[in-house]
Design a protein around this motif. Structure first.
Motif, short mmCIF file in Angstrom:
data_model
loop_
_atom_site.label_atom_id
_atom_site.label_comp_id
_atom_site.label_asym_id
_atom_site.label_seq_id
_atom_site.Cartn_x
_atom_site.Cartn_y
_atom_site.Cartn_z
N ARG A 1 13.55 -19.10 -29.78
CA ARG A 1 13.66 -17.70 -30.16
C ARG A 1 14.71 -17.05 -29.31
O ARG A 1 14.85 -17.40 -28.16
CB ARG A 1 12.36 -16.97 -29.86
N CYS B 1 21.74 -14.34 -31.82
CA CYS B 1 21.96 -15.61 -32.50
C CYS B 1 23.29 -16.17 -32.08
O CYS B 1 24.17 -15.48 -31.59
CB CYS B 1 21.92 -15.41 -34.01
N TYR C 1 22.32 -22.77 -45.50
CA TYR C 1 20.97 -22.64 -44.95
C TYR C 1 19.88 -22.82 -45.99
O TYR C 1 18.77 -22.38 -45.79
CB TYR C 1 20.83 -21.30 -44.22
N ARG D 1 16.99 -24.80 -47.91
CA ARG D 1 16.06 -25.82 -47.44
C ARG D 1 16.44 -27.16 -48.06
O ARG D 1 16.66 -27.25 -49.26
CB ARG D 1 14.64 -25.45 -47.84
N ASP E 1 8.63 -29.47 -41.95
CA ASP E 1 7.90 -28.26 -42.27
C ASP E 1 8.00 -27.19 -41.21
O ASP E 1 7.42 -26.12 -41.34
CB ASP E 1 6.42 -28.59 -42.52
N ARG E 2 8.74 -27.50 -40.12
CA ARG E 2 8.79 -26.52 -39.03
C ARG E 2 9.55 -25.29 -39.46
O ARG E 2 10.49 -25.35 -40.26
CB ARG E 2 9.48 -27.16 -37.82
N GLU E 3 9.15 -24.14 -38.94
CA GLU E 3 9.86 -22.91 -39.24
C GLU E 3 11.19 -22.91 -38.49
O GLU E 3 11.29 -23.47 -37.40
CB GLU E 3 9.03 -21.70 -38.77
N PRO E 4 12.23 -22.31 -39.07
CA PRO E 4 13.52 -22.24 -38.36
C PRO E 4 13.40 -21.31 -37.16
O PRO E 4 12.42 -20.58 -37.04
CB PRO E 4 14.45 -21.65 -39.41
N PRO E 5 14.37 -21.32 -36.27
CA PRO E 5 14.33 -20.41 -35.11
C PRO E 5 14.16 -18.96 -35.57
O PRO E 5 14.85 -18.54 -36.49
CB PRO E 5 15.69 -20.60 -34.44
N GLN E 6 13.25 -18.28 -34.94
CA GLN E 6 12.97 -16.89 -35.33
C GLN E 6 13.88 -15.96 -34.56
O GLN E 6 13.72 -15.74 -33.37
CB GLN E 6 11.50 -16.57 -35.05
N ILE E 7 14.87 -15.40 -35.27
CA ILE E 7 15.84 -14.54 -34.60
C ILE E 7 15.65 -13.12 -35.10
O ILE E 7 15.59 -12.88 -36.30
CB ILE E 7 17.27 -15.05 -34.89
N TYR E 8 15.54 -12.19 -34.18
CA TYR E 8 15.18 -10.82 -34.56
C TYR E 8 16.37 -9.90 -34.73
O TYR E 8 16.25 -8.82 -35.26
CB TYR E 8 14.23 -10.23 -33.52
N GLY E 9 17.53 -10.34 -34.25
CA GLY E 9 18.69 -9.47 -34.37
C GLY E 9 19.63 -9.74 -33.22
O GLY E 9 19.39 -10.60 -32.38
N SER E 10 20.72 -9.00 -33.22
CA SER E 10 21.70 -9.16 -32.16
C SER E 10 22.43 -7.84 -32.00
O SER E 10 23.08 -7.38 -32.94
CB SER E 10 22.69 -10.27 -32.52
#
Lengths: 357, 562
Positions: free
Chosen positions: A2, A6, A87, A89, A95-104
């Motif tokens: 996380r 990004c 990007y 799928r 099945d893992r979730e991609p990196p959770q990025i909240y913003g920049s």
């Protein structure tokens, strides 16, 4: 994983930017190359073939704005396409979730500030043309015309020459050595209308109880087409505009002719009598006679015009006859009533009208 | 990724199946309902019905314009068609649809059991519904009961003085005015209700800055409704005074002002665009994260951009009036304000791309519609920039270019967003999945039809074709473009039929959805599908913007990072 920031793909961005700039360059060059002032009038009134300064100023602004928009489009559209291709799928994905990025903050600041700068540039470019067109000064030899919109036709008055005509505007050509722009006052007798001849200028509305103005200085003689561009009632579609740009000599000749009162001839006295004995004279003016109506077009020099019913039909004997018998056959919903005359009267009347050169 | 079990199990209260009860009783239940979900469905269905009617009107117009000098419909009928098409689509299709979505989802998303004012909610719906019925009654009663009916033919923005008794004889304009006036009351009620619900009814822990994006966008929409519908209502009342009580507000022949009507109308009319498009933005902001498997990129700036759009949209109305002869200063001001709105709108587009960037995107039908809407918003925004440059607008205003531009917004963004929402929340509303195969047919046909129609529609505008003309001369060179534009309509109509078929079939035959078929993160997916009357057995406690993420990933919850 996380993070607040990004990882930005700098190289990709730079490539995209390069490509966008290249595209922008091509469009701009092609745009300017294919233009030219003074290509001449066309039956398709494209805003990209301007022949008069206001239209031309707008045209140049439009190229600039479109180039900027195209640049933005290429950059952002590429980003969208890139992200949905890159990007998506894949079958091999777990099945893992991609990196959770909240913003920049940096990236968000960039795509706030850059658009602001672009907006400032666009505003300045537009403001310059607004000023150039709206606040223009006119030389003393400017031709003054008052255009009044009616349901569904145009009245043109030339105050300096004291005559009135309809539907077909004549103006002199305005070449560089001898500029003679035409200044048009726009009024309306009933509802809103809009004067739009795309090759000569942008549209300006004719609004009742309001005085608007615009100007044109056509560079090439010929016949320019346009039409009413503000919905004004049933026959808005057939409120066509025809502008004839004449050489200075032709224009003077035309003015002299229009200033004359109507020709009278004993041969058509019967038709004239029909005209004056019926409601025709309530709505139409024929100078030099007792007909002074103002609701309909001035008919003093009817035969100097190429069309009738504001461009709805060519000005021929057959069409005039049909128009008098049944105006709705040419222009359904127009305000000219069918006059219910008998055959003999109609023929006499048409003969009279056809004598009005 | 289907998780069949609700995260919070519902109270088990046995409900009778509707099919087993008499039709009259079921109908009665729907008519007297004050349940936000039922009203949401009613709003939505009403809007779809209007969408189909407005679509038929548009199709007839396109048939008329497909070739030059066509005589399929008379000018009178054509003028009625475009008036009814515009009025229907804005006031009775788009608004009810976005109200329906807001009604259904707002309480579910913020953890509430209903809207703040359930009865007001029902009242608002019925006002809107009656408004539409009054408008369409004009087909019967336009000239009064003694004459034949006639629909209004003054255009959807009904410029004065065309609406004055001198130019609009009979009562067709009155049906238009009163229809909009009454549906406007309904809209104000709904705006008030959404606003109050969002401010007062949020569940435990649902702070403002934890609300889902759709709720944020709907509350800005509600704010805009409260500000913008008022001027429209005032203008309609003034027009009624003019028409019935001898007033002269807009009666130019008695010294009234035609321009005042324009100001009143557009200070409603432009925020109205955002009333419609903000909920669509909200839908995209819910769908894109879920199918990219990432949270929305830049939540704070997205909310700020929404609020900014809301405020700026109140200061741009006169860009609809660049051709009425305003001074150069006034024109320049509205160029600046209008261009400025591109900045927050741009931020939204960039942030949607940022959300997809680095994700694992699944292209369900809902996601396809959302991604297409983002790309189309980009184009609509750019043609908007072109129109915002006042001199350029002197050429493009009131031409087919403008028609293409705003249909790009209304179809390309709003309707695409609504379709996206329809596929995304259908399982929640009905408990069953829609067919993805038919959904993809719907998407691709609609996309092709949309682009055939509205991409090519820009061109006749650039070639000087004004709007609202029932026919044109062949020599103008507009025919080829118009033919292509008209053919695109066939694809769109087919696509909508497929959608209606899909929705109907899936209601009976669709796969059972379970409470959370998309593995989503907002609260509505924590209750059963369809949700029980009381929505949540116990109100869920929220600790972050993605409460269901926290439940599903207890080892790595969002609230640690917000």
């Amino acid at each position: 994983m996380r993070s607040r920031n990004c990882e930005w793909h700098n190289s990709t961005l730079r490539n995209l930017a390069k490509r966008a700039l290249l595209g922008l360059f091509f469009v701009t060059v092609m745009g300017w190359g294919a233009t030219g002032f003074a290509l001449g009038p066309s039956s398709t009134p494209s805003i990209f073939s301007p022949d008069s300064t206001p239209a031309h100023d707008i045209y140049h602004l439009s190229l600039f704005v479109m180039a900027v928009c195209l640049g933005i489009f290429l950059v952002v559209f590429s980003l969208i396409v890139y992200s949905i291709v890159k990007y998506r799928r894949k079958a091999t994905d777990d099945d893992r979730e991609p990196p959770q990025i909240y913003g920049s903050n940096q990236v968000e600041l960039a795509w706030t500030v850059i658009p602001i700068l672009i907006v400032v540039v666009l505003f300045l470019a537009a403001a310059r043309v607004i000023h150039a067109v709206e606040d223009a000064e006119f030389p003393p030899n400017t031709i003054e015309v008052t255009a009044t919109g009616h349901q569904f036709w145009w009245e043109f008055q030339y105050p300096a020459y004291s005559f009135t005509t309809a539907n077909e505007l004549h103006v002199p050509v305005s070449d560089g050595s001898h500029p003679t722009p035409t200044h048009i006052i726009l009024l309306s007798a009933d509802t809103d209308h809009s004067f739009w001849v795309p090759q000569l200028a942008g549209k300006i509305d004719l609004i009742p109880n309001r005085r608007n103005e615009m100007w044109i200085d056509p560079k090439v003689p010929g016949h320019y087409v346009g039409q009413c561009a503000q919905y004004c009632g049933m026959q808005h579609a057939k409120m066509l505009l025809n502008v004839f740009v004449d050489t200075p000599e032709d224009f003077q000749k035309w003015v002299q002719q229009q200033k004359e009162p109507a020709t009278t001839s004993d041969q058509v006295a019967a038709g004239r009598k029909v005209f004056e004995a019926n409601a025709c004279m309530n709505c139409h003016t024929i100078t030099g006679t007792i007909s002074h109506g103002r609701f309909g077009p001035d008919l003093t020099h009817l035969m100097s015009r190429t069309t009738i019913a504001s461009g709805a039909a060519p000005n021929t004997q057959d069409n005039l006859t049909l128009w008098i018998k049944d105006p709705d056959a040419i222009k359904p919903g127009c305000l000219m009533p069918a006059m219910q005359l008998d055959e003999q009267d109609v023929n006499a009347l048409v003969a009279y009208l056809m004598s009005l050169h | 990724m289907a998780e069949a079990q609700p995260i919070v199990p519902p109270l088990v209260i046995p409900q009778e199946r509707e099919g087993s009860r008499p039709f009259v009783q079921v109908l009665h239940d729907w008519i007297v309902t004050v349940d936000h979900k039922r009203l949401g469905i009613m709003y939505f269905s009403y809007g779809i019905l209007a969408l189909v009617i407005g679509g038929i009107e548009a199709s007839i117009m396109r048939a008329q314009l497909a070739v030059a000098n066509n005589n399929l419909v008379s000018p009178e009928v054509f003028n009625q068609l475009f008036t009814m098409h515009g009025t229907t689509m804005i006031f009775f299709a788009a608004m009810p649809i976005v109200f329906g979505i807001a009604n259904y989802l707002t309480p579910l998303m913020i953890g509430a059991r209903d809207m703040a004012f359930p009865r007001l909610n029902a009242w608002g719906f019925w006002m809107t519904a009656f408004g539409g019925i009054i408008l369409y009654f004009s087909f019967v009663g336009g000239f009064g009961l003694y004459g034949a009916g006639s629909a209004p033919d003054v255009g959807w923005f009904a410029y004065a003085p065309l609406t004055s008794p001198a130019f609009s004889v009979g009562h067709s304009t009155d049906y238009w005015t009163i229809g909009l006036l009454i549906s406007g009351f309904g809209s104000i009620a709904t705006g008030l209700n959404i606003m109050t619900t969002v401010l007062c009814m949020r569940g435990p822990g649902m702070k403002l800055n934890r609300m889902p994006m759709l709720v944020w966008l709907n509350s800005v929409m509600a704010f805009l409704i409260l500000v913008a519908i008022g001027p429209l209502t005032a203008a309609q009342l003034m027009l009624l005074i003019d028409r019935f009580l001898g007033g002269h507000f807009f009666d130019t022949q008695a010294g009234g002002s035609a321009v005042i009507w324009m100001h009143f109308f557009w200070i409603f009319g432009h925020p109205e665009v955002y009333i419609l498009v903000l909920p669509a933005f909200g839908i995209l902001s819910e769908v894109i994260p879920v199918f990219s498997r990432k949270p929305i990129f830049g939540y704070n700036i997205m909310v700020a951009a929404t609020v900014a759009i809301g405020f700026i949209s109140l200061s741009v109305w006169a860009h609809h009036m660049f051709t009425v002869g305003m001074t150069s200063y006034a024109n320049a001001f509205f160029v600046a304000s209008t261009s400025a709105i591109a900045v927050p709108t741009g931020i939204k587009i960039f942030n949607w791309v940022g959300t997809m960037w680095g994700g694992k995107i699944t292209f369900t039908t809902a996601m396809l519609f959302s991604v297409a809407a983002v790309a189309q918003m980009l184009i609509a925004g750019l043609t908007g920039i072109m129109l915002a440059a006042a001199p350029f607008d002197w050429q493009l205003g009131n031409s087919y270019f403008v028609i293409a531009h705003f249909h790009y917004v209304i179809l390309g963004v709003i309707v695409f967003g609504v379709f996206s929402a329809a596929y995304y929340w259908y399982p929640k509303v009905t408990g069953r999945m829609m067919s993805e195969t038919l959904g993809k047919w719907h998407f691709w046909l609609f996309l092709i039809g949309f682009h055939m129609t509205f991409d090519f529609m820009h061109i006749p505008g650039l070639l000087g074709m004004p709007r609202r003309i029932y026919t044109y001369e062949a020599s103008r060179g507009w025919q080829t473009w118009n033919t292509i534009v008209s053919i695109g309509v066939i694809f769109q109509a087919l696509a909508v039929l497929i959608w209606v078929f899909n929705a109907t079939k899936s209601y009976f035959r669709g796969k059972i959805a379970g409470s959370d078929p998309w593995d989503a993160w907002t609260l509505e997916w924590s209750t059963s599908s369809p949700p029980p009357d009381y929505n949540f057995a116990e109100l869920p406690v929220v600790r972050s913007r993605r409460p269901l993420w926290d439940l599903k990933h207890p080892e790595d919850p969002d609230w640690k990072y917000e």
